[in-house]
Design a protein around this motif. Structure first.
Motif: not given
Length: 209
Positions: A185-192
């Motif tokens: 979810n963090h990767l998705s929010r930060r667009r990584i």
């Protein structure tokens, strides 16, 4: 390292002292309620905790919880920033803070954005590190690339662990799965989008076997 600051009474930061820090420091992180992390002129950092439950935070300040979590991690040999002092910013509102000496290193998020090849080479070690945390019963939602540092001497360290929960034994499969879901979810929010999560999961499985 001495942990006497855990037993000490938290002193109240004066308005003038806080304003001096703001004037001479650099705001590293903030939200709609104000600064969250300030890099001070002497190189130390001030991390401010504004609780969503201020009445509870008056009796159980989040700064002390952060400090205790740092102590628990250090006892397990896990690198963290060096805590210097727990402070009150606004006691009536439960706003507390930790003053700490930063942990030297580079966040995995910055490597993902700027040096993806270097991060790719670290994936097996990163997976083994996560496995080590899980085997020691460490679970927290904030295990993501921005809160894990690659250390100059090798290995990794953690810099944000307020919501850490220390279990009595290794994490079960459901909590492990949930922890990786938070990372996703963090990767998705930060667009990584370039981060090879599937490869990390494969390395984790290999470390587990």
């Amino acid at each position: 390292m001495s942990h006497n600051w855990l037993e000490k009474t938290m002193r109240i930061v004066t308005a003038n002292e806080l304003q001096h820090w703001l004037n001479n420091g650099k705001i590293v992180e903030k939200d709609g309620r104000g600064p969250k992390v300030i890099q001070l002129g002497d190189g130390n950092f001030l991390k401010i905790f504004r609780s969503k439950r201020p009445l509870l935070a008056r009796w159980r300040p989040e700064a002390k919880r952060f400090a205790r979590n740092a102590q628990a991690l250090q006892k397990l040999g896990i690198a963290t920033p060096e805590l210097l002092e727990c402070l009150w910013i606004e006691p009536a509102k439960g706003v507390s803070a930790c003053l700490y000496h930063p942990l030297a290193g580079k966040s995995l998020e910055s490597l993902a954005k700027q040096q993806s090849e270097q991060l790719d080479a670290l994936l097996p070690d990163f997976a083994a590190y996560i496995r080590h945390l899980h085997q020691n019963g460490i679970y927290f939602r904030s295990l993501h690339l921005g809160n894990v540092l690659s250390l100059p001497s090798g290995g990794f360290g953690l810099i944000d662990f307020l919501d850490l929960r220390l279990k009595r034994g290794p994490l079960g499969k459901s909590l492990v799965k949930r922890n990786f879901a938070h990372l996703q979810n963090h990767l998705s929010r930060r667009r990584i989008d370039s981060f090879p999560l599937e490869k990390l999961l494969a390395c984790y499985e290999q470390a587990s076997s």
